[in-house]
Write a protein that holds these residues in place. Structure first.
Motif, PDB file in Angstrom:
ATOM      1  N   VAL A  51       0.748  -1.355   0.019  1.00 22.22           N
ATOM      2  CA  VAL A  51       0.025  -0.018  -0.077  1.00 22.22           C
ATOM      3  C   VAL A  51       0.900   1.207   0.073  1.00 22.22           C
ATOM      4  O   VAL A  51       1.875   1.443   0.861  1.00 22.22           O
ATOM      5  CB  VAL A  51      -1.079   0.085   1.335  1.00 22.22           C
ATOM      6  N   THR A  52       0.363   2.300  -0.769  1.00 27.79           N
ATOM      7  CA  THR A  52       0.937   3.679  -0.934  1.00 27.79           C
ATOM      8  C   THR A  52       0.424   4.762  -0.494  1.00 27.79           C
ATOM      9  O   THR A  52       0.784   5.907  -0.292  1.00 27.79           O
ATOM     10  CB  THR A  52       1.572   3.960  -2.252  1.00 27.79           C
ATOM     11  N   LYS A  53      -1.066   4.379  -0.203  1.00 31.94           N
ATOM     12  CA  LYS A  53      -1.993   5.367   0.119  1.00 31.94           C
ATOM     13  C   LYS A  53      -3.251   5.090   0.887  1.00 31.94           C
ATOM     14  O   LYS A  53      -3.592   3.921   0.214  1.00 31.94           O
ATOM     15  CB  LYS A  53      -2.396   6.444  -1.047  1.00 31.94           C
ATOM     16  N   ILE A  54      -3.638   5.759   1.709  1.00 33.15           N
ATOM     17  CA  ILE A  54      -4.992   5.464   2.316  1.00 33.15           C
ATOM     18  C   ILE A  54      -5.854   6.250   1.907  1.00 33.15           C
ATOM     19  O   ILE A  54      -5.634   7.520   1.713  1.00 33.15           O
ATOM     20  CB  ILE A  54      -4.889   5.408   3.952  1.00 33.15           C
ATOM     21  N   LEU A  55      -7.198   5.733   1.422  1.00 29.51           N
ATOM     22  CA  LEU A  55      -8.213   6.660   1.168  1.00 29.51           C
ATOM     23  C   LEU A  55      -9.498   6.263   1.975  1.00 29.51           C
ATOM     24  O   LEU A  55      -9.990   5.260   1.945  1.00 29.51           O
ATOM     25  CB  LEU A  55      -8.546   6.290  -0.459  1.00 29.51           C
ATOM     26  N   THR A  56     -10.009   7.407   2.465  1.00 28.10           N
ATOM     27  CA  THR A  56     -11.101   7.144   3.337  1.00 28.10           C
ATOM     28  C   THR A  56     -12.310   8.268   2.809  1.00 28.10           C
ATOM     29  O   THR A  56     -12.104   8.880   1.729  1.00 28.10           O
ATOM     30  CB  THR A  56     -10.949   7.064   4.930  1.00 28.10           C
ATOM     31  N   VAL A  57     -13.375   8.510   3.467  1.00 25.66           N
ATOM     32  CA  VAL A  57     -14.382   9.608   3.326  1.00 25.66           C
ATOM     33  C   VAL A  57     -14.569  10.220   4.690  1.00 25.66           C
ATOM     34  O   VAL A  57     -14.826   9.672   5.632  1.00 25.66           O
ATOM     35  CB  VAL A  57     -15.371   9.031   2.374  1.00 25.66           C
ATOM     36  N   GLU A  58     -14.790  11.740   4.275  1.00 17.53           N
ATOM     37  CA  GLU A  58     -15.255  12.438   5.613  1.00 17.53           C
ATOM     38  C   GLU A  58     -16.405  11.780   6.238  1.00 17.53           C
ATOM     39  O   GLU A  58     -17.278  11.509   5.431  1.00 17.53           O
ATOM     40  CB  GLU A  58     -14.958  13.886   5.351  1.00 17.53           C
ATOM     41  N   THR A  59     -16.739  11.776   7.274  1.00 17.77           N
ATOM     42  CA  THR A  59     -15.986  12.504   8.535  1.00 17.77           C
ATOM     43  C   THR A  59     -15.391  11.220   9.229  1.00 17.77           C
ATOM     44  O   THR A  59     -14.102  11.223   9.710  1.00 17.77           O
ATOM     45  CB  THR A  59     -16.834  12.965   9.495  1.00 17.77           C
ATOM     46  N   SER A  60     -16.335  10.063   9.713  1.00 18.85           N
ATOM     47  CA  SER A  60     -15.832   9.263  10.554  1.00 18.85           C
ATOM     48  C   SER A  60     -14.764   8.299  10.301  1.00 18.85           C
ATOM     49  O   SER A  60     -13.914   7.554  10.977  1.00 18.85           O
ATOM     50  CB  SER A  60     -16.877   8.737  11.325  1.00 18.85           C
ATOM     51  N   GLY A  61     -14.443   8.125   8.866  1.00 25.52           N
ATOM     52  CA  GLY A  61     -13.301   7.383   8.571  1.00 25.52           C
ATOM     53  C   GLY A  61     -11.970   7.826   8.872  1.00 25.52           C
ATOM     54  O   GLY A  61     -10.717   7.009   8.832  1.00 25.52           O
ATOM     55  N   ILE A  62     -11.746   9.018   9.028  1.00 25.29           N
ATOM     56  CA  ILE A  62     -10.544   9.814   9.171  1.00 25.29           C
ATOM     57  C   ILE A  62      -9.707   9.391  10.173  1.00 25.29           C
ATOM     58  O   ILE A  62      -8.639   9.014   9.969  1.00 25.29           O
ATOM     59  CB  ILE A  62     -10.719  11.316   8.861  1.00 25.29           C
ATOM     60  N   ALA A  63     -10.123   9.203  11.407  1.00 24.17           N
ATOM     61  CA  ALA A  63      -9.574   8.993  12.487  1.00 24.17           C
ATOM     62  C   ALA A  63      -8.775   7.411  12.601  1.00 24.17           C
ATOM     63  O   ALA A  63      -7.558   7.742  12.691  1.00 24.17           O
ATOM     64  CB  ALA A  63     -10.308   9.093  13.902  1.00 24.17           C
ATOM     65  N   VAL A  76      -2.696   9.796   4.103  1.00 28.47           N
ATOM     66  CA  VAL A  76      -4.217   9.367   4.072  1.00 28.47           C
ATOM     67  C   VAL A  76      -4.794  10.476   3.253  1.00 28.47           C
ATOM     68  O   VAL A  76      -4.716  11.859   3.653  1.00 28.47           O
ATOM     69  CB  VAL A  76      -4.493   9.203   5.628  1.00 28.47           C
ATOM     70  N   VAL A  77      -5.787  10.222   2.285  1.00 30.06           N
ATOM     71  CA  VAL A  77      -6.766  11.285   1.708  1.00 30.06           C
ATOM     72  C   VAL A  77      -8.039  10.935   1.849  1.00 30.06           C
ATOM     73  O   VAL A  77      -8.470   9.727   2.059  1.00 30.06           O
ATOM     74  CB  VAL A  77      -6.405  11.110   0.149  1.00 30.06           C
ATOM     75  N   PHE A  78      -8.819  11.964   2.209  1.00 27.41           N
ATOM     76  CA  PHE A  78     -10.372  11.634   2.457  1.00 27.41           C
ATOM     77  C   PHE A  78     -11.111  12.417   1.281  1.00 27.41           C
ATOM     78  O   PHE A  78     -10.819  13.412   0.606  1.00 27.41           O
ATOM     79  CB  PHE A  78     -10.650  12.205   3.843  1.00 27.41           C
ATOM     80  N   GLY A  79     -12.035  11.589   0.768  1.00 27.64           N
ATOM     81  CA  GLY A  79     -12.943  12.144  -0.005  1.00 27.64           C
ATOM     82  C   GLY A  79     -13.904  13.210   0.498  1.00 27.64           C
ATOM     83  O   GLY A  79     -14.140  12.974   1.496  1.00 27.64           O
ATOM     84  N   ARG A  80     -14.050  14.292  -0.373  1.00 28.40           N
ATOM     85  CA  ARG A  80     -14.732  15.310   0.149  1.00 28.40           C
ATOM     86  C   ARG A  80     -16.331  15.203  -0.090  1.00 28.40           C
ATOM     87  O   ARG A  80     -16.488  15.148  -1.078  1.00 28.40           O
ATOM     88  CB  ARG A  80     -14.159  16.584   0.003  1.00 28.40           C
ATOM     89  N   LYS A  81     -17.189  15.470   0.987  1.00 33.63           N
ATOM     90  CA  LYS A  81     -18.474  15.464   0.569  1.00 33.63           C
ATOM     91  C   LYS A  81     -19.209  16.796   0.019  1.00 33.63           C
ATOM     92  O   LYS A  81     -20.225  16.635  -0.542  1.00 33.63           O
ATOM     93  CB  LYS A  81     -19.275  15.006   1.736  1.00 33.63           C
ATOM     94  N   ASN A  82     -18.419  17.942   0.281  1.00 32.69           N
ATOM     95  CA  ASN A  82     -18.761  19.191  -0.154  1.00 32.69           C
ATOM     96  C   ASN A  82     -17.740  19.838  -0.772  1.00 32.69           C
ATOM     97  O   ASN A  82     -16.629  19.821  -0.358  1.00 32.69           O
ATOM     98  CB  ASN A  82     -19.048  19.952   1.039  1.00 32.69           C
ATOM     99  N   LYS A  83     -17.962  20.300  -2.059  1.00 28.98           N
ATOM    100  CA  LYS A  83     -16.882  21.134  -2.866  1.00 28.98           C
ATOM    101  C   LYS A  83     -16.459  22.015  -2.234  1.00 28.98           C
ATOM    102  O   LYS A  83     -17.218  22.927  -1.918  1.00 28.98           O
ATOM    103  CB  LYS A  83     -17.588  21.174  -4.298  1.00 28.98           C
ATOM    104  N   SER A  84     -15.265  22.077  -1.967  1.00 28.66           N
ATOM    105  CA  SER A  84     -14.470  23.264  -1.342  1.00 28.66           C
ATOM    106  C   SER A  84     -14.083  24.451  -2.631  1.00 28.66           C
ATOM    107  O   SER A  84     -14.180  24.043  -3.526  1.00 28.66           O
ATOM    108  CB  SER A  84     -13.069  22.773  -1.069  1.00 28.66           C
TER     109      SER A  84
END
Ligand code: G4P
Ligand code: NA
Ligand code: NA
Length: 194
Positions: A51-63, A76-84
């Motif tokens: 593994v080279t990278k972890i991908l999760t989705v906000e919010t509760s996967g991040i911790a 660690v990268v998280f998918g964003r639910k709201n466009k910044s």
């Protein structure tokens, strides 16, 4: 994972409709020491996948994802639910339908943080029908990234997610597997019902 099962027995509340409330340590208040143990367990389970990278989705996967990333030495990268506002273009985007909430949400990730070179470990807090995981898989496919594993903190094995993920052939590990929440009681997979 016994530590997590004990925490669920102690602090989990079963709500109507097959929902487990774990706001005490995961979904609202966060127990850092427990999150670290979960992250270390994910790292142990997936240490030989490259593994080279972890991908999760906000919010509760991040911790839990951050502690797994710490132990594995990968970002660690998280998918964003709201466009910044500052991240408008240059994004991979997919739609995720939440059966529980009956709404459709976009999940986005910058093209800068996912590429064909990546071997990705997906991590999330809950697996129910697996729509969030399906969305993350779709983002990885768009980026040409290779998914080497899926790590779930709490799997509701009585819902559809686990089965279709197994059909993809991607290795999946869930740290707690719940067979049933009937009669407001938590029964783990492999545990006898009374
Ligand atoms: P799915 O991804 O497996 O299909 O799940 P679903 O759409 O049914 O769930 C929507 C949200 O509810 C997700 O969080 C998911 O993690 C969470 N969820 C599903 N079942 C349970 C449960 O029994 N207990 C708890 N506590 N959460 C559950 P989300 O909207 O992405 O929220 P968050 O990560 O920002 O907390
Ligand atoms: Na959640
Ligand atoms: Na989630």
């Amino acid at each position: 994972m016994e530590l997590l099962e004990n925490e669920i027995r102690k602090n989990g509340q079963v709500l109507d409709g097959g929902v487990l409330k774990v706001d005490n340590f995961l979904n609202h208040q966060i127990d850092p020491k427990l999150m670290q143990e979960l992250g270390n367990e994910f790292a142990r389970l997936f240490q030989n996948t490259g593994v080279t990278k972890i991908l999760t989705v906000e919010t509760s996967g991040i911790a839990p994802a951050v502690f797994a990333g710490l132990e594995l030495g990968v970002p660690v990268v998280f998918g964003r639910k709201n466009k910044s506002l500052t991240l408008q273009d240059n994004m991979y985007t997919t739609n995720v339908y939440s059966y529980t909430k009956q709404v459709s949400n976009e999940i986005s990730i910058s093209k800068d943080y996912l590429s064909t070179d990546d071997k990705v470990l997906l991590i999330d807090d809950f697996l129910a029908n697996g729509q969030a995981i399906a969305g993350l898989l779709s983002l990885c496919k768009s980026a040409g990234a290779n998914v080497v594993g899926i790590g779930i903190v709490i799997e509701k094995s009585f819902q559809k997610g686990r089965r279709w993920i197994e059909e993809t052939g991607i290795p999946i590990e869930s740290l707690a597997r719940i067979a049933s929440l009937e009669n407001n009681e938590v029964v783990f997979v492999g545990e006898d019902t009374k």
